[in-house]
Design a protein around this motif. Structure first.
Motif, PDB file in Angstrom:
ATOM      1  N   THR A  56      -5.416  -5.970  -0.727  1.00  0.00           N
ATOM      2  CA  THR A  56      -4.308  -6.564  -1.479  1.00  0.00           C
ATOM      3  C   THR A  56      -4.429  -8.088  -1.418  1.00  0.00           C
ATOM      4  O   THR A  56      -5.449  -8.607  -1.009  1.00  0.00           O
ATOM      5  CB  THR A  56      -2.951  -6.052  -0.936  1.00  0.00           C
ATOM      6  N   ALA A  94       1.966  -7.334   0.206  1.00  0.00           N
ATOM      7  CA  ALA A  94       2.455  -5.981  -0.082  1.00  0.00           C
ATOM      8  C   ALA A  94       1.904  -4.984   0.925  1.00  0.00           C
ATOM      9  O   ALA A  94       0.718  -5.011   1.250  1.00  0.00           O
ATOM     10  CB  ALA A  94       2.074  -5.580  -1.502  1.00  0.00           C
ATOM     11  N   TYR A 118       7.078  -4.696   3.289  1.00  0.00           N
ATOM     12  CA  TYR A 118       7.021  -5.367   1.998  1.00  0.00           C
ATOM     13  C   TYR A 118       6.478  -4.414   0.942  1.00  0.00           C
ATOM     14  O   TYR A 118       5.439  -3.793   1.139  1.00  0.00           O
ATOM     15  CB  TYR A 118       6.110  -6.595   2.057  1.00  0.00           C
ATOM     16  N   ASP A 119       7.170  -4.310  -0.181  1.00  0.00           N
ATOM     17  CA  ASP A 119       6.736  -3.437  -1.265  1.00  0.00           C
ATOM     18  C   ASP A 119       6.208  -4.241  -2.444  1.00  0.00           C
ATOM     19  O   ASP A 119       5.070  -4.088  -2.848  1.00  0.00           O
ATOM     20  CB  ASP A 119       7.891  -2.536  -1.714  1.00  0.00           C
ATOM     21  N   SER A 120       7.043  -5.100  -3.007  1.00  0.00           N
ATOM     22  CA  SER A 120       6.659  -5.842  -4.208  1.00  0.00           C
ATOM     23  C   SER A 120       7.584  -7.046  -4.372  1.00  0.00           C
ATOM     24  O   SER A 120       8.556  -7.185  -3.646  1.00  0.00           O
ATOM     25  CB  SER A 120       6.759  -4.933  -5.444  1.00  0.00           C
ATOM     26  N   SER A 122       9.615  -9.335  -7.600  1.00  0.00           N
ATOM     27  CA  SER A 122      10.084  -9.180  -8.982  1.00  0.00           C
ATOM     28  C   SER A 122      10.594 -10.506  -9.523  1.00  0.00           C
ATOM     29  O   SER A 122      11.017 -11.380  -8.769  1.00  0.00           O
ATOM     30  CB  SER A 122      11.222  -8.155  -9.054  1.00  0.00           C
ATOM     31  N   ARG A 129       7.141 -12.915 -14.959  1.00  0.00           N
ATOM     32  CA  ARG A 129       6.689 -11.576 -14.580  1.00  0.00           C
ATOM     33  C   ARG A 129       5.315 -11.272 -15.182  1.00  0.00           C
ATOM     34  O   ARG A 129       4.404 -10.840 -14.486  1.00  0.00           O
ATOM     35  CB  ARG A 129       7.697 -10.514 -15.020  1.00  0.00           C
ATOM     36  N   GLU A 133       1.861 -10.657 -13.157  1.00  0.00           N
ATOM     37  CA  GLU A 133       1.118  -9.395 -13.292  1.00  0.00           C
ATOM     38  C   GLU A 133      -0.325  -9.637 -13.726  1.00  0.00           C
ATOM     39  O   GLU A 133      -1.245  -8.978 -13.223  1.00  0.00           O
ATOM     40  CB  GLU A 133       1.832  -8.464 -14.261  1.00  0.00           C
ATOM     41  N   ASN A 155      11.144  -6.978  -2.757  1.00  0.00           N
ATOM     42  CA  ASN A 155      11.518  -5.576  -2.607  1.00  0.00           C
ATOM     43  C   ASN A 155      10.864  -5.010  -1.362  1.00  0.00           C
ATOM     44  O   ASN A 155       9.665  -5.216  -1.139  1.00  0.00           O
ATOM     45  CB  ASN A 155      11.085  -4.802  -3.857  1.00  0.00           C
TER      46      ASN A 155
END
Length: 182
Positions: A56, A94, A118-120, A122, A129, A133, A155
């Motif tokens: 990651t 992440a 930690y997920d993401s 936003s 965004r 991405e 998130n």
């Protein structure tokens, strides 16, 4: 352990120097550092290592500047030190474990020191965004993605299972996740 006085050799007799063979501590949080600057530097090193191992990226953005007694007056030096010193950056990786740093909702178990995963991140703004991405898609694993400002949201997974958790701890975490309602 020390009783509050300076730490001496007798306080360290039960400890050993970690080596590359100590896999249990490969991504351990830093326990003892002389100050915040060193803690930030160790966190940066561990974040880079974790991101590389898990395929990651480290995502970072400038920290909000607070009181700074020895702030360089020369803009060139100011910019250089902010780019080079890890204490001027917030980090997100992440999948890694983080800890809440203040009490959110104590009654629901969201208090200072509680681990989260930690997920993401936003963004409210579609342009930010989309830009993020695209950068995430085109940045090789292990490399940094630098944001000019913080994401709108970080998130996290609440009550994650941690390495070393036994079956009972995992059951308790699963129950906490199941009961969670926002």
């Amino acid at each position: 352990m020390s009783a509050g006085e300076s730490i001496g050799l007798e306080d360290l007799r039960d400890y050993k120097i970690l080596s590359s063979q100590d896999k249990d501590f490969e991504f351990a949080t830093i326990i003892l550092t002389p100050g915040n600057r060193e803690r930030h530097e160790f966190n940066k090193i561990q974040s880079d290592r974790w991101a590389m191992k898990h395929g990651t990226n480290v995502i970072k953005w400038p920290r909000r500047e607070r009181k700074w007694d020895a702030k360089p007056k020369n803009p060139f030096h100011l910019h250089r030190v902010k780019q080079q010193e890890s204490c001027f950056w917030e980090l997100f990786v992440a999948g890694s474990i983080a800890y809440l740093t203040f009490n959110l909702i104590i009654e629901k178990g969201l208090a200072n020191g509680v681990p989260v995963r930690y997920d993401s991140i936003s963004f409210v703004d579609d342009e930010r965004r989309t830009d993020f991405e695209n950068r995430l898609r085109n940045t090789p694993p292990g490399e940094e993605i630098i944001l000019t400002s913080p994401p709108d949201f970080i998130n996290v997974e609440l009550f994650p299972d941690l390495d070393g958790d036994n079956i009972n701890a995992k059951k308790r975490n699963a129950e906490k996740r199941k009961k969670w309602k926002h």
